[in-house]
Design a protein around this motif. Structure first.
Motif: not given
Ligand SMILES: Nc1ncnc2c1ncn2[C@@H]1O[C@H](COP(=O)(O)OP(=O)(O)OP(=O)(O)O)[C@@H](O)[C@H]1O
Ligand SMILES: [Mg+2]
Length: 473
Positions: A145-147, A174-181, A362-367
């Motif tokens: 995580f960054i934050g 929500e989607s892309g918030t870093g649940k897998e992280v 965060i995923r949207q921001m990456q894109n």
């Molecule tokens: N706080 C953070 N700082 C930096 N990168 C982050 C952070 N949170 C998430 N990411 C990155 O954003 C992307 C999406 O994160 P992740 O797959 O964990 O989200 P998710 O909540 O599981 O999304 P989904 O519900 O779509 O599966 C990954 O590439 C992850 O490395």
């Protein structure tokens, strides 16, 4: 100093001396473990990390300085007092240079030993206190995580405090918030870190294969099962099993999962043999799990089994300055990967980032950042480089559009036909199919451009198929 007895590891191969030192230290109330060789000492320190170490530099099997180095590599705060014979002070100095706390020259009195030890332990407890303070201070990175926002500090603290236990963690967000992280951070911060972390995504795997993906199967269990297969549960033995998108799991399989959680026993498909496995469960969903329970799609008993410790990841738009911290880190990474010169965002770009809603987080921001970096070059990202949903600010930044500019221009969502109203599901389906077509059916790429997760597309494709529609528009 604290009331707990300190654990001291004594490394001394001369038995009478060892007995004497142990007596000195026990009189002070310390708990002493004794090792006669370097190897024995390292094993003892690994099994039960000591607060302080008394190390005789002359050992039968290893260089004392090597033992010192290894102990300090494992725990930089460990206080090591080295013991040397009269006349070999040069070695003691060398040991101090390698990070020993102090040294004792043989022979020494009980007083001398205990004063040195007390100082060493004091220093260690100070080092620990500093560590604890640092931990409570705001961190701007934590595992993946960054934050630095207060919202994320709370997430980091929860992860840290649950990591050591075996309790199931249920991650929402929500989607892309870093649940897998978050799931990976829990594993990495836990004592299970040396064992596998296995993720199983219920939305990405066809329903009829899911049971065998979790529990494995034996050869011949079903058509196509040409060999035995170890499932995710057995692969994760000793480690962490991440049940991603757990609400998408078929109802009947949920009952089998529940039984597994209750008993720790799995039965591969087609096998009569039960196997015991030891896994820690982490589950995640971007749905509201209680609503799924209320509406009968998710078993209540399974929900309560998994939902022992809830962990909610706040949406990016609620994380204040983290938006820019993350954006800058992404820019640096992307620029390096793509061989571009970008080092910063112009102020108006930062303002646009701050006011954007980031529905894809965060995923949207990456894109967005990737798109900017691929399509432009320069040192500063300026407003004209922003993709349309972010350009111009104001109301248009709310609810950023789902497709990037190029795909949007001719998309069926184009409000050219303002008179007709198309159902939302139809628009969504058309958009996804169009994106897939443009990406030659490369689902991860289409998902990335649509700023949704690939699993969403897989899920939709399955759904359309189940609805009796092959999926072509
Ligand atoms: N706080 C953070 N700082 C930096 N990168 C982050 C952070 N949170 C998430 N990411 C990155 O954003 C992307 C999406 O994160 P992740 O797959 O964990 O989200 P998710 O909540 O599981 O999304 P989904 O519900 O779509 O599966 C990954 O590439 C992850 O490395
Ligand atoms: Mg995910």
């Amino acid at each position: 100093m604290g009331s707990r007895a300190h654990r001291i590891l004594l490394i001394e191969d001369t038995a009478p001396l060892a007995r004497l030192y142990i007596e000195f230290m026990r009189a002070e109330g310390h708990k002493v473990a004794h090792a006669e060789t370097g190897r024995e000492a390292l094993a003892a320190a690994e099994a039960c990390p000591p607060d302080g170490v008394i190390l005789d530099l002359k050992l039968p099997d290893m260089e004392g300085l090597d033992v010192l180095r290894i102990l300090r590599e494992r725990d930089p705060d460990v206080s090591v007092i080295v013991v040397t014979a009269h006349g070999s002070v040069g070695v003691a100095v060398e040991a101090m240079r390698c990070g020993a706390f102090d040294f004792l020259v043989k022979p020494f009195t009980a007083d001398r030993l205990n004063v040195t030890l007390r100082n060493a332990l004091e220093r260690r407890s100070l080092a620990r206190m500093v560590d604890d303070y640092r931990r409570d201070l705001d961190r701007d990175r934590f595992h993946g995580f960054i934050g630095a926002s207060p919202e994320m500090q709370a997430v980091y603290r929860t992860i840290e405090s649950v990591a050591a236990s075996r309790a199931s963690v249920f991650i929402t967000g929500e989607s892309g918030t870093g649940k897998e992280v978050a799931a990976e951070a829990i594993h990495q911060a836990s004592p299970r870190r040396g064992k596998p972390f296995v993720a199983l995504n219920s939305a990405a795997i066809p329903k009829d294969l899911l049971e065998s993906e979790i529990f494995g199967h034996v050869r011949g269990a079903f058509t196509g099962a040409t060999a035995d297969r170890v499932g995710a549960a057995a692969q994760a033995d000793g480690g962490t099993l991440f049940l991603d998108e757990v609400c998408e799991m078929p109802f009947d399989l949920q009952a089998k999962l529940l039984r597994f959680i209750q008993t720790g026993v799995i039965q591969p498909v087609g096998s009569s043999r039960a196997e015991k496995v030891d896994v820690r469960f982490v589950a995640a969903t971007n749905r509201d799990p209680l609503r799924e329970v209320e509406e009968g799609r998710f078993r209540e008993d399974l929900y309560y089994r998994l939902h022992v410790i809830p962990l909610h990841l706040p949406p990016l738009r609620d994380r204040g300055g983290d938006v820019l911290l993350i954006a800058r880190a992404l820019l640096a990474d992307c620029a390096r990967e793509e061989g571009r010169r970008f080092t910063a965002f112009a102020p108006e770009v930062e303002a646009a980032f701050r006011s954007c809603d980031w529905p894809g987080n965060i995923r949207q921001m990456q894109n967005v950042v990737r798109q900017i970096v691929v399509l432009h070059d320069g040192e500063v990202v300026t407003a004209d480089m922003l993709p349309p949903p972010l350009r111009g600010g104001g109301a248009s930044t709310r609810r950023a559009a789902v497709l990037p500019a190029a795909a949007q221009a001719a998309s069926p969502a184009d409000p050219a036909a303002e008179e007709t109203i198309t159902p939302l599901w139809r628009l969504e389906k058309d958009m996804i199919q169009r994106a897939l077509r443009l990406c030659s059916d490369d689902v991860p790429r289409a998902a990335s451009l649509l700023e949704i997760s690939p699993s969403t597309i897989y899920r939709k494709l399955q759904q359309w198929k189940a609805d009796g529609d092959g999926g072509e528009g």
